[in-house]
Design an enzyme around this catalytic site. Structure first.
Site, mmCIF file in Angstrom:
data_model
loop_
_atom_site.group_PDB
_atom_site.id
_atom_site.type_symbol
_atom_site.label_atom_id
_atom_site.label_comp_id
_atom_site.label_asym_id
_atom_site.label_seq_id
_atom_site.Cartn_x
_atom_site.Cartn_y
_atom_site.Cartn_z
ATOM 1 N N GLY A 282 -4.061 5.122 -6.934
ATOM 2 C CA GLY A 282 -5.003 5.815 -6.058
ATOM 3 C C GLY A 282 -6.263 4.985 -5.981
ATOM 4 O O GLY A 282 -6.376 3.949 -6.642
ATOM 5 N N LYS B 63 -16.276 0.017 -1.622
ATOM 6 C CA LYS B 63 -15.452 -0.503 -2.717
ATOM 7 C C LYS B 63 -16.367 -0.914 -3.862
ATOM 8 O O LYS B 63 -17.259 -1.760 -3.678
ATOM 9 C CB LYS B 63 -14.628 -1.699 -2.216
ATOM 10 C CG LYS B 63 -13.583 -2.165 -3.210
ATOM 11 C CD LYS B 63 -12.666 -3.201 -2.577
ATOM 12 C CE LYS B 63 -11.786 -3.848 -3.641
ATOM 13 N NZ LYS B 63 -11.029 -4.978 -3.113
ATOM 14 N N ASP C 274 -13.926 1.646 -14.692
ATOM 15 C CA ASP C 274 -15.295 2.100 -14.429
ATOM 16 C C ASP C 274 -15.570 2.338 -12.945
ATOM 17 O O ASP C 274 -16.650 2.797 -12.567
ATOM 18 C CB ASP C 274 -16.318 1.105 -15.006
ATOM 19 C CG ASP C 274 -16.211 -0.263 -14.357
ATOM 20 O OD1 ASP C 274 -15.353 -0.450 -13.458
ATOM 21 O OD2 ASP C 274 -16.985 -1.161 -14.751
ATOM 22 N N ARG D 93 -1.113 2.975 2.686
ATOM 23 C CA ARG D 93 -0.339 1.888 2.083
ATOM 24 C C ARG D 93 1.146 2.218 2.087
ATOM 25 O O ARG D 93 1.523 3.389 2.200
ATOM 26 C CB ARG D 93 -0.805 1.689 0.632
ATOM 27 C CG ARG D 93 -2.274 1.337 0.553
ATOM 28 C CD ARG D 93 -2.970 2.010 -0.637
ATOM 29 N NE ARG D 93 -4.420 1.926 -0.519
ATOM 30 C CZ ARG D 93 -5.150 0.903 -0.907
ATOM 31 N NH1 ARG D 93 -4.578 -0.113 -1.511
ATOM 32 N NH2 ARG D 93 -6.450 0.892 -0.730
ATOM 33 N N ASP E 42 1.231 -1.264 -3.129
ATOM 34 C CA ASP E 42 -0.016 -0.519 -2.921
ATOM 35 C C ASP E 42 -1.061 -1.390 -2.219
ATOM 36 O O ASP E 42 -2.122 -0.903 -1.848
ATOM 37 C CB ASP E 42 -0.582 0.008 -4.257
ATOM 38 C CG ASP E 42 -0.670 -1.070 -5.319
ATOM 39 O OD1 ASP E 42 0.367 -1.675 -5.634
ATOM 40 O OD2 ASP E 42 -1.780 -1.313 -5.818
ATOM 41 N N ASP F 195 -6.830 -6.256 0.250
ATOM 42 C CA ASP F 195 -6.946 -6.546 -1.171
ATOM 43 C C ASP F 195 -7.112 -8.035 -1.448
ATOM 44 O O ASP F 195 -6.174 -8.726 -1.851
ATOM 45 C CB ASP F 195 -5.764 -5.966 -1.973
ATOM 46 C CG ASP F 195 -6.199 -5.694 -3.410
ATOM 47 O OD1 ASP F 195 -6.738 -6.634 -4.040
ATOM 48 O OD2 ASP F 195 -6.039 -4.575 -3.897
HETATM 49 P P1 AMP Z 1 -5.552 -3.917 -7.368
HETATM 50 O O1 AMP Z 1 -4.849 -4.762 -8.343
HETATM 51 O O2 AMP Z 1 -6.903 -4.420 -7.002
HETATM 52 O O3 AMP Z 1 -4.713 -3.609 -6.184
HETATM 53 O O4 AMP Z 1 -5.821 -2.529 -8.102
HETATM 54 C C1 AMP Z 1 -4.783 -1.732 -8.583
HETATM 55 C C2 AMP Z 1 -5.281 -0.337 -8.901
HETATM 56 O O5 AMP Z 1 -6.249 -0.380 -9.936
HETATM 57 C C3 AMP Z 1 -5.934 0.366 -7.722
HETATM 58 O O6 AMP Z 1 -5.446 1.674 -7.675
HETATM 59 C C4 AMP Z 1 -7.395 0.336 -8.048
HETATM 60 O O7 AMP Z 1 -8.063 1.454 -7.507
HETATM 61 C C5 AMP Z 1 -7.418 0.334 -9.559
HETATM 62 N N1 AMP Z 1 -8.627 -0.345 -10.079
HETATM 63 C C6 AMP Z 1 -8.888 -1.656 -10.003
HETATM 64 N N2 AMP Z 1 -10.078 -1.944 -10.549
HETATM 65 C C7 AMP Z 1 -10.595 -0.777 -11.003
HETATM 66 C C8 AMP Z 1 -11.807 -0.415 -11.665
HETATM 67 N N3 AMP Z 1 -12.757 -1.301 -11.975
HETATM 68 N N4 AMP Z 1 -11.973 0.904 -11.961
HETATM 69 C C9 AMP Z 1 -11.044 1.806 -11.667
HETATM 70 N N5 AMP Z 1 -9.889 1.528 -11.048
HETATM 71 C C10 AMP Z 1 -9.654 0.244 -10.704
HETATM 72 MG MG MG Z 2 -5.275 -2.790 -4.449
#
Ligand code: AMP
Ligand code: MG
Length: 482
Positions: A88, A110, A122, A180, A249, A259
């Site tokens: 999510g 973001k 965080d 997505r 995702d 992304d």
């Molecule tokens: P990504 O690899 O950037 O596609 O992220 C994968 C998942 O991790 C997504 O659902 C993001 O919302 C979550 N996510 C990534 N970085 C953070 C963060 N600093 N705090 C909370 N959730 C995160």
């Molecule tokens: Mg992502």
């Protein structure tokens, strides 16, 4: 001054199971780093307002604009091939949708703080990844690749803690939508067929209205998404762009690139190139992107099966037939773009000619972008640039193919419009981020942004931004920066 953004939030009107409402989480000392006037114009947002305190308040998540309903959306996904049943928006907040000139766009913050989906994270973002996404997504847009966009980048004035303390940042991201493949997979996996169908109908109406009335609307939806991805990934390959984290995702149903974490543009051409530090098996290497896209589409099709046809076998047959068209659609798109890169019409460009050029680039460790952008010097007699000796025999074959083209003026024009002189090179991005971190100097970022958003400007061919990295400047690894 009142905010000139009118929100209409159709996604937040979808049932509760699609999202969680989320209050804003203000930051201490926000400062504007960059705004995007040309994108604002496309969105009918007043440019002067973009520079206002009110805009800074909104883009830093400190002020809720009227009409916005901040939500974090739920999704699932296959990450590096492994199923994750619940993800999510963990560090993103959808403020709402902007309706303009008959189009609908998401406006998302973001890095604006934790949500119900942060899973212990965080919800914040260091400034580096914000600057990186800003540069690469805007470069992609200028290169003509479907992509999410960057409307603004702000510094939060707070620190975020990763391996060390880093300055925080927030990106305001614009997308045709953030739905997505993984959003479909979430409802399919929870066997919530009612919401799965609601989502599919919503996606059809928002992105593929021409498919809505079809006899099998969800096959038509799959087919439309396959068409988008065949072209999209062909464009990535054509530019030497490596996404780096092609999890489901991170695949948008609208077909825009999203992304920009560990992504990078290749310098030297090499099929097996991987930049992402976490992609240790090379799953998302340059050469694997088309087959991974095909696999991702297969997992999307699987999620759609229960609504494609109540008869499971019939649903599988229909989905399989649709998926089977991907390789050829991709190949055609890739070869057509490759022919244009060589100044040729597709019918006069053999796939061998293109592939042999790529093989030579790899064998002789030549820069991908520069090798293509300097081709036109080989047909302008007084250009004064010596051909790369290892390419001499190939250049002869290329000239023979060119001789069959009727209009040589058109060839040089096509070479210029198909081959950028500027791509957002890794070492330049790193340099810009380091200047921002170490000296709070955003000038290198701004100068690089100017260059990468004008990628076909031949006047920039002599600038540092066009140059391949020297051996000691080369950046081999990139990081998600989450
Ligand atoms: P990504 O690899 O950037 O596609 O992220 C994968 C998942 O991790 C997504 O659902 C993001 O919302 C979550 N996510 C990534 N970085 C953070 C963060 N600093 N705090 C909370 N959730 C995160
Ligand atoms: Mg992502």
């Amino acid at each position: 001054m009142s905010a000139p953004i009118t929100f209409d939030n159709s996604y937040s009107r979808l049932p509760e199971g699609f999202h969680q409402h989320q209050a804003l989480q203000p930051v201490q000392r926000p400062a504007m780093i960059q705004i995007n006037p040309s994108l604002a114009a496309e969105l009918s947002i007043d440019e002067q307002w973009l520079n206002s305190e009110e805009a800074l308040g909104i883009f830093s998540g400190n002020t809720l604009p009227s009409g916005a309903t901040p939500i974090a959306t739920v999704y699932a996904g296959y990450q590096f091939g492994h199923w994750n049943p619940q993800l999510g928006d963990g560090r993103a907040l959808l403020l709402g949708e902007i309706l303009t000139k008959g189009n609908r766009f998401d406006l998302q913050l973001k890095g604006s703080g934790p949500t119900a989906y942060s899973r212990g994270g965080d919800g914040r973002s260091p400034l580096g990844p914000v600057l990186r996404e800003y540069l690469v997504s805007e470069a992609m847009a200028a290169l003509g690749v479907p992509t999410t966009r960057a409307l603004a980048a702000v510094a939060t004035g707070e620190q975020v803690y990763r391996e060390t303390a880093e300055p925080g940042g927030i990106l305001t991201r614009i997308a045709s939508s953030h739905i997505r493949f993984g959003t479909f997979q979430y409802f399919a996996a929870t066997q919530d067929l009612e919401n799965l169908q609601k989502l599919a109908d919503y996606a059809l109406a928002r992105h593929y209205p021409e498919a809505e009335g079809k006899e099998s609307p969800y096959i038509a939806l799959l087919d439309a998404v396959i068409t988008k991805f065949a072209k999209l990934v062909a464009q990535w390959q054509n530019l030497g762009f490596i996404h780096g984290v092609m999890n489901t995702d991170n695949m948008l149903i609208c077909g825009e690139t999203v992304d920009y974490g560990p992504c990078a543009f290749m310098d030297n051409f090499k099929q097996s190139t991987v930049y992402s530090a976490i992609d240790q098996q090379g799953r998302y290497a340059y050469q694997n992107q088309p087959s991974i896209a095909h696999w991702n589409l297969m997992t999307l099709a699987q999620a759609l099966l229960p609504i494609i046809d109540r008869n499971e076998e019939a649903a599988i047959e229909a989905a399989k037939a649709c998926l089977a068209t991907f390789p050829e659609r991709y190949e055609t798109a890739f070869n057509d773009l490759g022919a244009a890169k060589l100044g040729l019409t597709p019918s006069s460009c053999s796939t061998e000619l293109l592939n042999d050029f790529l093989t030579l680039l790899e064998q002789h460790e030549l820069d991908y972008t520069l090798s293509f952008s300097s081709l036109k010097d080989q047909i302008i007699s007084d250009a004064g640039s010596e051909p790369e000796p290892s390419l001499a025999a190939w250049l002869e074959r290329w000239r023979q193919a060119l001789a069959l083209e009727t209009n040589l003026d058109q060839v040089t024009t096509q070479l210029s419009t198909a081959n950028p002189v500027i791509i957002p090179r890794n070492h330049q991005i790193e340099f810009a981020i380091q200047a921002a971190y170490q000296e709070s100097d955003f000038e290198p970022f701004k100068a690089l942004n100017e260059a990468v958003t004008d990628p076909f400007n031949e006047a920039l061919a002599m600038s540092d931004f066009a140059k391949a990295p020297a051996a000691n400047e080369r950046v081999a690894r990139t990081f998600c920066g989450t």
